[in-house]
Design an enzyme around this catalytic site. Structure first.
Site, PDB file in Angstrom:
ATOM      1  N   LYS A  22     -50.655   9.324 -37.372  1.00 29.76           N
ATOM      2  CA  LYS A  22     -51.463  10.234 -38.210  1.00 29.76           C
ATOM      3  C   LYS A  22     -50.988  10.221 -39.656  1.00 29.76           C
ATOM      4  O   LYS A  22     -51.773  10.034 -40.580  1.00 29.76           O
ATOM      5  CB  LYS A  22     -51.369  11.653 -37.636  1.00 29.76           C
ATOM      6  CG  LYS A  22     -51.740  12.771 -38.597  1.00 29.76           C
ATOM      7  CD  LYS A  22     -51.502  14.120 -37.939  1.00 29.76           C
ATOM      8  CE  LYS A  22     -51.500  15.296 -38.875  1.00 29.76           C
ATOM      9  NZ  LYS A  22     -50.413  15.347 -39.841  1.00 29.76           N
ATOM     10  N   ASN A  23     -49.702  10.424 -39.855  1.00 28.90           N
ATOM     11  CA  ASN A  23     -49.216  10.555 -41.227  1.00 28.90           C
ATOM     12  C   ASN A  23     -49.249   9.233 -42.000  1.00 28.90           C
ATOM     13  O   ASN A  23     -49.130   9.226 -43.213  1.00 28.90           O
ATOM     14  CB  ASN A  23     -47.798  11.148 -41.244  1.00 28.90           C
ATOM     15  CG  ASN A  23     -47.813  12.627 -40.899  1.00 28.90           C
ATOM     16  OD1 ASN A  23     -48.880  13.201 -40.707  1.00 28.90           O
ATOM     17  ND2 ASN A  23     -46.649  13.236 -40.808  1.00 28.90           N
ATOM     18  N   ARG A  93     -53.735  19.275 -45.171  1.00 31.34           N
ATOM     19  CA  ARG A  93     -52.841  19.165 -46.307  1.00 31.34           C
ATOM     20  C   ARG A  93     -53.021  17.813 -47.031  1.00 31.34           C
ATOM     21  O   ARG A  93     -52.977  17.722 -48.250  1.00 31.34           O
ATOM     22  CB  ARG A  93     -51.410  19.296 -45.777  1.00 31.34           C
ATOM     23  CG  ARG A  93     -50.323  18.940 -46.738  1.00 31.34           C
ATOM     24  CD  ARG A  93     -50.087  20.036 -47.715  1.00 31.34           C
ATOM     25  NE  ARG A  93     -48.991  19.725 -48.602  1.00 31.34           N
ATOM     26  CZ  ARG A  93     -48.658  20.450 -49.651  1.00 31.34           C
ATOM     27  NH1 ARG A  93     -49.325  21.528 -49.935  1.00 31.34           N
ATOM     28  NH2 ARG A  93     -47.655  20.111 -50.404  1.00 31.34           N
ATOM     29  N   CYS A 117     -51.724  22.904 -41.625  1.00 31.59           N
ATOM     30  CA  CYS A 117     -51.129  23.877 -40.719  1.00 31.59           C
ATOM     31  C   CYS A 117     -50.546  25.054 -41.502  1.00 31.59           C
ATOM     32  O   CYS A 117     -50.083  24.885 -42.625  1.00 31.59           O
ATOM     33  CB  CYS A 117     -50.022  23.212 -39.919  1.00 31.59           C
ATOM     34  SG  CYS A 117     -50.658  22.081 -38.677  1.00 31.59           S
ATOM     35  N   ARG A 122     -46.231  25.574 -48.853  1.00 32.43           N
ATOM     36  CA  ARG A 122     -46.766  24.247 -49.148  1.00 32.43           C
ATOM     37  C   ARG A 122     -47.348  24.124 -50.560  1.00 32.43           C
ATOM     38  O   ARG A 122     -48.539  23.829 -50.747  1.00 32.43           O
ATOM     39  CB  ARG A 122     -47.791  23.827 -48.086  1.00 32.43           C
ATOM     40  CG  ARG A 122     -47.239  23.974 -46.701  1.00 32.43           C
ATOM     41  CD  ARG A 122     -48.033  23.244 -45.665  1.00 32.43           C
ATOM     42  NE  ARG A 122     -47.650  21.862 -45.554  1.00 32.43           N
ATOM     43  CZ  ARG A 122     -48.016  21.061 -44.573  1.00 32.43           C
ATOM     44  NH1 ARG A 122     -48.785  21.489 -43.615  1.00 32.43           N
ATOM     45  NH2 ARG A 122     -47.624  19.815 -44.541  1.00 32.43           N
ATOM     46  N   PRO A 123     -46.537  24.366 -51.594  1.00 32.85           N
ATOM     47  CA  PRO A 123     -47.024  24.236 -52.969  1.00 32.85           C
ATOM     48  C   PRO A 123     -47.250  22.770 -53.361  1.00 32.85           C
ATOM     49  O   PRO A 123     -46.815  21.859 -52.653  1.00 32.85           O
ATOM     50  CB  PRO A 123     -45.876  24.820 -53.800  1.00 32.85           C
ATOM     51  CG  PRO A 123     -44.678  24.695 -52.943  1.00 32.85           C
ATOM     52  CD  PRO A 123     -45.128  24.699 -51.512  1.00 32.85           C
ATOM     53  N   ILE A 124     -47.952  22.556 -54.495  1.00 32.81           N
ATOM     54  CA  ILE A 124     -48.184  21.180 -54.973  1.00 32.81           C
ATOM     55  C   ILE A 124     -47.662  21.020 -56.405  1.00 32.81           C
ATOM     56  O   ILE A 124     -48.155  20.174 -57.157  1.00 32.81           O
ATOM     57  CB  ILE A 124     -49.677  20.770 -54.868  1.00 32.81           C
ATOM     58  CG1 ILE A 124     -50.585  21.818 -55.535  1.00 32.81           C
ATOM     59  CG2 ILE A 124     -50.081  20.535 -53.440  1.00 32.81           C
ATOM     60  CD1 ILE A 124     -52.025  21.335 -55.698  1.00 32.81           C
ATOM     61  N   ASP A 125     -46.684  21.849 -56.764  1.00 34.88           N
ATOM     62  CA  ASP A 125     -46.170  21.810 -58.146  1.00 34.88           C
ATOM     63  C   ASP A 125     -45.589  20.440 -58.525  1.00 34.88           C
ATOM     64  O   ASP A 125     -45.752  19.984 -59.657  1.00 34.88           O
ATOM     65  CB  ASP A 125     -45.123  22.911 -58.350  1.00 34.88           C
ATOM     66  CG  ASP A 125     -43.981  22.803 -57.365  1.00 34.88           C
ATOM     67  OD1 ASP A 125     -44.261  22.776 -56.147  1.00 34.88           O
ATOM     68  OD2 ASP A 125     -42.813  22.699 -57.790  1.00 34.88           O
ATOM     69  N   ASP A 315     -41.359  18.062 -38.257  1.00 34.59           N
ATOM     70  CA  ASP A 315     -42.485  18.017 -37.316  1.00 34.59           C
ATOM     71  C   ASP A 315     -42.030  18.067 -35.859  1.00 34.59           C
ATOM     72  O   ASP A 315     -42.826  18.380 -34.967  1.00 34.59           O
ATOM     73  CB  ASP A 315     -43.312  16.738 -37.530  1.00 34.59           C
ATOM     74  CG  ASP A 315     -44.153  16.820 -38.788  1.00 34.59           C
ATOM     75  OD1 ASP A 315     -44.265  17.918 -39.353  1.00 34.59           O
ATOM     76  OD2 ASP A 315     -44.698  15.783 -39.209  1.00 34.59           O
ATOM     77  N   ARG A 406     -55.563  17.698 -33.872  1.00 32.96           N
ATOM     78  CA  ARG A 406     -55.403  17.223 -35.257  1.00 32.96           C
ATOM     79  C   ARG A 406     -54.481  16.000 -35.282  1.00 32.96           C
ATOM     80  O   ARG A 406     -54.585  15.169 -36.190  1.00 32.96           O
ATOM     81  CB  ARG A 406     -54.780  18.326 -36.134  1.00 32.96           C
ATOM     82  CG  ARG A 406     -55.703  19.474 -36.425  1.00 32.96           C
ATOM     83  CD  ARG A 406     -55.152  20.303 -37.556  1.00 32.96           C
ATOM     84  NE  ARG A 406     -54.764  19.442 -38.659  1.00 32.96           N
ATOM     85  CZ  ARG A 406     -53.873  19.737 -39.581  1.00 32.96           C
ATOM     86  NH1 ARG A 406     -53.262  20.896 -39.559  1.00 32.96           N
ATOM     87  NH2 ARG A 406     -53.592  18.898 -40.541  1.00 32.96           N
TER      88      ARG A 406
END
Ligand code: UD1
Length: 425
Positions: A22-23, A93, A117, A122-125, A315, A406
């Site tokens: 998946k990843n 994500r 999830c 889960r920031p995107i800075d 995970d 998922r």
């Protein structure tokens, strides 16, 4: 929302072929927009995150077609939009990775905030700071980000943490253009190497060194059609190793690469599980295998801290907690990445588990669990509850089991094929 019913299962035997990763496939699917050509992806897992990514690709004009069971063709010649804002974006994500890919192809991108999830902030800075350094203007409009490349800028980016998503986004945003970008402290997960291999096959110029990745931008017309095979899923393989370790038995995982899941295998070995593998680097991944044998009830006193590859993957933390909770163990699990991963402990406690959570640590004292009705709060928590249910006395019903699809193609098919007792309700 579907539910899964599980009865205690013992002495599992047989083989499971591990699905594609998946990843690995999700960022590669995002990357298919860059070449403006055809990409053929083999060993593509049939999971809901892939179906949602296909919907996003279709929403921006890409054509997609399954050419056989697990081979997907993406044609991005007629891409007609740089905005990914459909509902599917908020379900994963990984959708934020479209931002980098679309900036490469179109010099601009609009991307709704990603979902995924509910495992933490889960920031995107780091993604945004890196884009700005690269000459990409980023506007945070409250609903998502708008990116416009105003300059092709050579730059060196040092990530404060080796974020998988930020590394992928920077690589993708750097493929087309007249700039050279270096990424230091990049994520070393196998999925990053695969994304680079895919992009190199497409015509991108990427140099991966121990300390940095160097991406030298190319002209759009240098990029060509690409055909690529996705490796097997190391998290799915490790989950099935934990299933066998908990239920006892003798199972071969085909197409599973021990080199990608040593941290998980080492914990099992220290708990008495026998693991053999063919990890000969020269052979194709389909020929690799891992054999797991367990005769006794698993017993272990120990601890683990999650970390970036090659350390123990976050995970696998929920599957590990579930395995430890139902066996003869005293175990300490420290989570360093996603603060909400421990939410699953409450469900295990309903099954009789003895778990104390303090800050980012879970203290687990294993005991016999009993089946009851529990809720999957995210993908890996769902997989963890399957492990707990297979070892628990009586019947376990996992509600909100859709989360599991998922990332796991067919966990019911796979576990039943080795003698497990698990059904969809
Ligand atoms: C990816 C994986 C996910 C895995 C995770 C860590 C995919 C689709 N998902 O997620 O399964 O659990 O790697 O191995 O590949 N962070 C920031 N700012 C940022 C970006 C990240 O603070 O801009 C933090 C995160 O909150 C987290 C840590 O960095 O604490 C790691 O996150 P990251 O590696 O980016 O994870 P993802 O790419 O989201």
């Amino acid at each position: 929302m579907s539910a899964i019913s599980i009865e205690k299962s013992e002495k599992l035997e047989g083989k499971i072929r591990v699905q594609g990763s998946k990843n690995e496939v999700l960022p590669i699917l995002c990357a298919t927009v860059i070449n403006g050509n055809i990409s053929i992806i083999h060993n593509c897992p049939r999971i809901s995150d892939v179906y949602n990514t296909i919907k996003i690709l279709n929403s921006i004009g890409c054509k997609t077609e399954w050419i056989d069971d697990n081979s997907l063709m993406v044609n991005s010649r007629n891409l007609n939009d740089y905005r990914v804002t459909c509902n599917c974006v908020r379900m994963m994500r990984s959708s934020i990775i479209f931002a980098g890919a679309l900036v490469s192809r179109c010099k601009q991108a609009v991307c709704s905030y990603p979902g995924g999830c509910v495992i933490g902030e889960r920031p995107i800075d780091m993604h945004i700071a890196a884009f700005r350094k690269m000459g990409i203007k980023v506007i945070n409009n409250g609903k998502g980000i708008e990116c416009i490349r105003y300059k092709e800028k050579n730059c060196k980016i040092r990530l404060r943490f080796p974020s998988v998503g930020a590394t992928e986004n920077i690589i993708l945003a750097s493929i087309i253009g007249n700039q050279t970008v270096y990424i230091y402290n990049y994520a070393k997960e196998p999925e990053i190497i695969s994304l680079c291999s895919f992009l190199i096959k497409m015509g991108g110029i990427i140099d991966i060194r121990k300390d940095y990745i160097k991406i030298s931008g190319v002209k759009k017309n240098c990029l060509k059609n690409v055909e690529y095979c996705i490796d097997s899923d190391r998290i799915v393989a490790a989950t099935y190793m934990f299933v066998v370790a908990g239920c006892k038995g003798d199972v071969v995982l085909e197409a599973a690469d021990i080199d990608k899941l040593r941290a998980s295998a080492d914990i099992l070995k220290s708990a008495g599980v026998l693991i053999n593998s063919d990890s000969n680097k020269g052979i194709a991944f389909e020929k690799k295998y891992i054999r797991i044998k367990m005769k006794e009830k698993l017993s272990l006193k120990g601890k683990v801290t999650t970390g970036p590859f090659p350390y123990f993957p976050t995970d696998m933390q929920s599957p590990l907690m579930a395995l430890m909770a139902g066996n003869n163990t005293e175990f300490l699990c420290k989570e360093t990445m996603f603060e909400n991963r421990f939410k699953m402990a409450n469900e295990l406690i309903k099954m009789g588990a003895d778990i104390i959570i303090k800050d980012n640590k879970a203290y687990i004292k294993g005991k016999q669990l009993h089946g009851c009705r529990v809720n999957a709060s995210d993908l890996r928590a769902g997989a963890g509850l399957v492990i707990a249910g297979l070892g628990a006395e009586g019947r376990t019903v996992i509600q909100h089991a859709d989360y599991i699809y998922r990332g796991y193609e067919d966990i019911i098919r796979d576990i039943n094929s080795i003698g497990g007792n698990i059904h969809i309700v």
